[in-house]
Design a protein around this motif. Structure first.
Motif, PDB file in Angstrom:
ATOM      1  N   GLU A  19       0.878  -1.198  -0.064  1.00 16.86           N
ATOM      2  CA  GLU A  19      -0.092  -0.100  -0.071  1.00 16.86           C
ATOM      3  C   GLU A  19       0.817   1.212   0.077  1.00 16.86           C
ATOM      4  OE1 GLU A  19      -3.089   0.023  -0.645  1.00 16.86           O
ATOM      5  OE2 GLU A  19      -2.925  -2.261  -0.584  1.00 16.86           O
ATOM      6  N   GLU A  20       1.865   1.119   0.743  1.00 15.29           N
ATOM      7  CA  GLU A  20       2.858   2.574   0.576  1.00 15.29           C
ATOM      8  C   GLU A  20       3.617   2.426  -0.663  1.00 15.29           C
ATOM      9  OE1 GLU A  20       5.245   5.721   1.957  1.00 15.29           O
ATOM     10  OE2 GLU A  20       3.250   4.785   2.690  1.00 15.29           O
ATOM     11  N   THR A  21       3.949   1.509  -1.254  1.00 18.79           N
ATOM     12  CA  THR A  21       4.368   1.661  -2.693  1.00 18.79           C
ATOM     13  C   THR A  21       3.357   2.032  -3.788  1.00 18.79           C
ATOM     14  OG1 THR A  21       5.719  -0.225  -2.298  1.00 18.79           O
ATOM     15  CG2 THR A  21       5.541   0.216  -4.641  1.00 18.79           C
ATOM     16  N   ARG A  22       2.064   1.761  -3.421  1.00 21.16           N
ATOM     17  CA  ARG A  22       0.998   2.302  -4.244  1.00 21.16           C
ATOM     18  C   ARG A  22       0.691   3.810  -4.013  1.00 21.16           C
ATOM     19  NH1 ARG A  22      -3.199  -2.566  -3.404  1.00 21.16           N
ATOM     20  NH2 ARG A  22      -2.271  -4.023  -5.020  1.00 21.16           N
ATOM     21  N   ARG A  23       0.767   4.255  -2.822  1.00 16.83           N
ATOM     22  CA  ARG A  23       0.775   5.678  -2.329  1.00 16.83           C
ATOM     23  C   ARG A  23       1.722   6.457  -3.156  1.00 16.83           C
ATOM     24  NH1 ARG A  23       2.624   9.416   0.569  1.00 16.83           N
ATOM     25  NH2 ARG A  23       4.210   8.254   1.257  1.00 16.83           N
ATOM     26  N   ARG A  24       3.039   6.115  -2.955  1.00 13.75           N
ATOM     27  CA  ARG A  24       4.300   6.719  -3.528  1.00 13.75           C
ATOM     28  C   ARG A  24       4.048   6.861  -5.015  1.00 13.75           C
ATOM     29  NH1 ARG A  24       9.367   5.154   0.194  1.00 13.75           N
ATOM     30  NH2 ARG A  24       8.760   5.660   1.939  1.00 13.75           N
ATOM     31  N   ALA A  25       3.455   5.820  -5.618  1.00 18.12           N
ATOM     32  CA  ALA A  25       3.380   5.816  -7.050  1.00 18.12           C
ATOM     33  C   ALA A  25       2.237   6.784  -7.306  1.00 18.12           C
ATOM     34  CB  ALA A  25       3.220   4.514  -7.554  1.00 18.12           C
ATOM     35  N   SER A  26       1.513   6.678  -6.662  1.00 18.42           N
ATOM     36  CA  SER A  26       0.381   7.621  -6.951  1.00 18.42           C
ATOM     37  C   SER A  26       0.556   9.215  -6.882  1.00 18.42           C
ATOM     38  CB  SER A  26      -1.006   7.434  -6.009  1.00 18.42           C
ATOM     39  OG  SER A  26      -1.489   6.109  -6.291  1.00 18.42           O
ATOM     40  N   VAL A  27       1.510   9.337  -5.780  1.00 19.44           N
ATOM     41  CA  VAL A  27       1.888  10.734  -5.619  1.00 19.44           C
ATOM     42  C   VAL A  27       2.845  11.250  -6.638  1.00 19.44           C
ATOM     43  CG1 VAL A  27       3.423  12.268  -4.123  1.00 19.44           C
ATOM     44  CG2 VAL A  27       1.706  10.815  -2.937  1.00 19.44           C
ATOM     45  N   MET A  28       3.876  10.259  -7.061  1.00 19.71           N
ATOM     46  CA  MET A  28       4.611  10.938  -8.332  1.00 19.71           C
ATOM     47  C   MET A  28       3.762  10.741  -9.741  1.00 19.71           C
ATOM     48  SD  MET A  28       7.450  11.212  -6.944  1.00 19.71           S
ATOM     49  CE  MET A  28       8.370  11.342  -8.335  1.00 19.71           C
ATOM     50  N   ALA A  29       2.899  10.055  -9.778  1.00 19.06           N
ATOM     51  CA  ALA A  29       1.777  10.108 -10.935  1.00 19.06           C
ATOM     52  C   ALA A  29       1.069  11.451 -10.830  1.00 19.06           C
ATOM     53  CB  ALA A  29       0.968   9.105 -11.137  1.00 19.06           C
ATOM     54  N   ALA A  30       0.760  12.021  -9.741  1.00 23.32           N
ATOM     55  CA  ALA A  30      -0.085  13.290  -9.735  1.00 23.32           C
ATOM     56  C   ALA A  30       0.755  14.603  -9.874  1.00 23.32           C
ATOM     57  CB  ALA A  30      -0.479  13.316  -8.471  1.00 23.32           C
ATOM     58  N   LEU A  31       2.211  14.254  -9.388  1.00 21.57           N
ATOM     59  CA  LEU A  31       3.220  15.459  -9.697  1.00 21.57           C
ATOM     60  C   LEU A  31       3.421  15.795 -11.063  1.00 21.57           C
ATOM     61  CD1 LEU A  31       5.577  14.830  -7.067  1.00 21.57           C
ATOM     62  CD2 LEU A  31       4.047  16.829  -6.922  1.00 21.57           C
ATOM     63  N   GLY A  32       3.717  14.565 -11.973  1.00 19.28           N
ATOM     64  CA  GLY A  32       3.576  14.501 -13.344  1.00 19.28           C
ATOM     65  C   GLY A  32       5.178  14.448 -13.715  1.00 19.28           C
ATOM     66  N   PRO A  33       5.388  14.332 -14.987  1.00 22.96           N
ATOM     67  CA  PRO A  33       6.730  14.233 -15.317  1.00 22.96           C
ATOM     68  C   PRO A  33       7.385  15.526 -15.591  1.00 22.96           C
ATOM     69  CG  PRO A  33       5.223  14.034 -17.345  1.00 22.96           C
ATOM     70  CD  PRO A  33       4.510  13.881 -16.040  1.00 22.96           C
ATOM     71  N   GLU A  34       6.748  16.784 -15.248  1.00 21.61           N
ATOM     72  CA  GLU A  34       7.334  17.912 -15.721  1.00 21.61           C
ATOM     73  C   GLU A  34       7.910  18.421 -14.152  1.00 21.61           C
ATOM     74  OE1 GLU A  34       4.093  17.454 -16.870  1.00 21.61           O
ATOM     75  OE2 GLU A  34       5.005  17.061 -18.891  1.00 21.61           O
ATOM     76  N   TRP A  35       7.578  17.781 -13.232  1.00 25.45           N
ATOM     77  CA  TRP A  35       7.879  17.977 -11.781  1.00 25.45           C
ATOM     78  C   TRP A  35       9.577  18.248 -11.632  1.00 25.45           C
ATOM     79  CZ3 TRP A  35       9.552  15.041  -7.177  1.00 25.45           C
ATOM     80  CH2 TRP A  35       9.402  15.978  -6.047  1.00 25.45           C
ATOM     81  N   ASP A  36       9.879  19.072 -11.116  1.00 27.29           N
ATOM     82  CA  ASP A  36      11.272  19.379 -10.926  1.00 27.29           C
ATOM     83  C   ASP A  36      11.818  19.728  -9.546  1.00 27.29           C
ATOM     84  OD1 ASP A  36      14.252  19.815 -11.196  1.00 27.29           O
ATOM     85  OD2 ASP A  36      13.883  21.453 -12.593  1.00 27.29           O
ATOM     86  N   PRO A  37      12.004  18.632  -8.597  1.00 27.63           N
ATOM     87  CA  PRO A  37      12.328  18.849  -7.310  1.00 27.63           C
ATOM     88  C   PRO A  37      13.437  20.115  -7.078  1.00 27.63           C
ATOM     89  CG  PRO A  37      13.013  16.716  -7.777  1.00 27.63           C
ATOM     90  CD  PRO A  37      12.331  17.302  -9.115  1.00 27.63           C
ATOM     91  N   ALA A  38      14.469  20.047  -8.054  1.00 24.62           N
ATOM     92  CA  ALA A  38      15.615  21.118  -7.901  1.00 24.62           C
ATOM     93  C   ALA A  38      14.947  22.466  -8.087  1.00 24.62           C
ATOM     94  CB  ALA A  38      16.790  20.722  -8.992  1.00 24.62           C
ATOM     95  N   ALA A  39      13.918  22.645  -9.096  1.00 21.45           N
ATOM     96  CA  ALA A  39      13.663  23.888  -9.295  1.00 21.45           C
ATOM     97  C   ALA A  39      12.579  24.448  -8.381  1.00 21.45           C
ATOM     98  CB  ALA A  39      12.703  23.907 -10.574  1.00 21.45           C
ATOM     99  N   VAL A  40      11.811  23.345  -7.589  1.00 27.14           N
ATOM    100  CA  VAL A  40      11.015  23.877  -6.602  1.00 27.14           C
ATOM    101  C   VAL A  40      11.997  24.283  -5.302  1.00 27.14           C
ATOM    102  CG1 VAL A  40       9.405  22.729  -4.805  1.00 27.14           C
ATOM    103  CG2 VAL A  40       9.120  22.182  -7.303  1.00 27.14           C
TER     104      VAL A  40
END
Length: 83
Positions: A19-40
């Protein structure tokens, strides 16, 4: 009476790893491929610098006292208030 003889409950165990793996995958999917943590992080640093820019001498003195007391984070990377 022997505790082993009284079975009033059934042991229940669940592994939440999947379930934790699914939750993390859902968060990453919601952030999308354009999410740039360094830019944030750069944006947060810019916002923090802007927040405390333009302080007059008295405001700067109070700010420095609050940083020294650990109430406000300093300007170093990875900053966080100590308290």
């Amino acid at each position: 009476m022997n505790p082993a003889e009284t079975v009033d409950h059934i042991p229940f165990m669940i592994d939440l790893s999947l379930e934790e793996t699914r939750r993390r995958a859902s968060v990453m999917a919601a952030l999308g491929p354009e999410w740039d943590p360094a830019a944030v992080l750069r944006g947060e640093d810019e916002a923090y610098a802007l927040l405390y820019s333009g302080l007059d001498a008295e405001q700067r003195r109070v700010y420095e006292r609050l940083v020294a007391a650990g109430v406000l984070p300093g300007e170093e990377p990875g900053r966080a208030a100590a308290h």
